[in-house]
Motif scaffolding. Sequence first.
Motif, short mmCIF file in Angstrom:
data_model
loop_
_atom_site.label_atom_id
_atom_site.label_comp_id
_atom_site.label_asym_id
_atom_site.label_seq_id
_atom_site.Cartn_x
_atom_site.Cartn_y
_atom_site.Cartn_z
N ALA A 187 1.37 3.94 -3.25
CA ALA A 187 1.14 5.39 -3.10
C ALA A 187 2.38 6.17 -3.51
O ALA A 187 2.29 7.17 -4.22
CB ALA A 187 0.74 5.71 -1.66
N LYS B 267 0.83 -1.20 0.00
CA LYS B 267 0.00 0.00 0.00
C LYS B 267 0.87 1.26 0.00
O LYS B 267 0.63 2.19 -0.77
CB LYS B 267 -0.92 -0.02 1.23
CG LYS B 267 -1.90 1.10 1.30
CD LYS B 267 -2.80 0.95 2.52
CE LYS B 267 -3.71 2.14 2.67
NZ LYS B 267 -4.51 2.07 3.89
N ASP C 115 2.75 8.79 -6.74
CA ASP C 115 3.16 10.18 -6.57
C ASP C 115 4.45 10.50 -7.30
O ASP C 115 4.57 11.56 -7.94
CB ASP C 115 3.33 10.51 -5.08
CG ASP C 115 2.00 10.70 -4.36
OD1 ASP C 115 0.95 10.80 -5.04
OD2 ASP C 115 2.02 10.76 -3.11
#
Length: 197
Positions: free
Chosen positions: A31, A27, A35
């Motif tokens: 992320a 997770k 980004d």
Amino acid sequence: MKNYMYTLLFLLCSFSFIHAQTADDKKQIAAAVTDILKGFQTKNGDLMNKYIDKTYGVGILFKSGGDLGFVLNEEVDFGMPLGYIQKAWNIRNEFPIQFGDATREYDLKNKKWKKEGLFAQFNSNAVNNYADQFLEQYAVKDQEIFKINSNAKNVVFVTLAENTGEKAPVNGFRFVLTKIGGQWFLTFIDVTEYDAE
């Protein structure tokens, strides 16, 4: 029989704990990858820099005249070249992330990836492999940025393998994420597919 049950229960609990850690890591990595790629795509250094540890910075791996080199930067600054590449290149970033151990091959002659996709490889020895390629007079293994990447269990090698079809110096984007203090940070950007000379 009682010992057998306790052993089995312990193993099941251990497996659940390990699985939970891996799910949390995935997770966090997903992320960070999202980004970092969005930051690179939109040339937004601030979005990428939130994943750079202030103590270690980010290393840019490049080739010049066939030799491996690197520069250590405090942050990503799109006003500066990445290694010897003066022109920032474009990425589409249209692939979902795939976790796995397969290494992605880049065809240097034709400047294209053999298989496209977005891949994150856990337990990567990529940084150790880079360190072994430097000439002996460069004691890179003694530098902190390389030391924190020496344990492959804390390293994820990310490859966005995409063939843009443009005359770009590099197709796609490769970088290293390192787990430092329970968080994943961007520690290396790899532009070695492009040789400056």
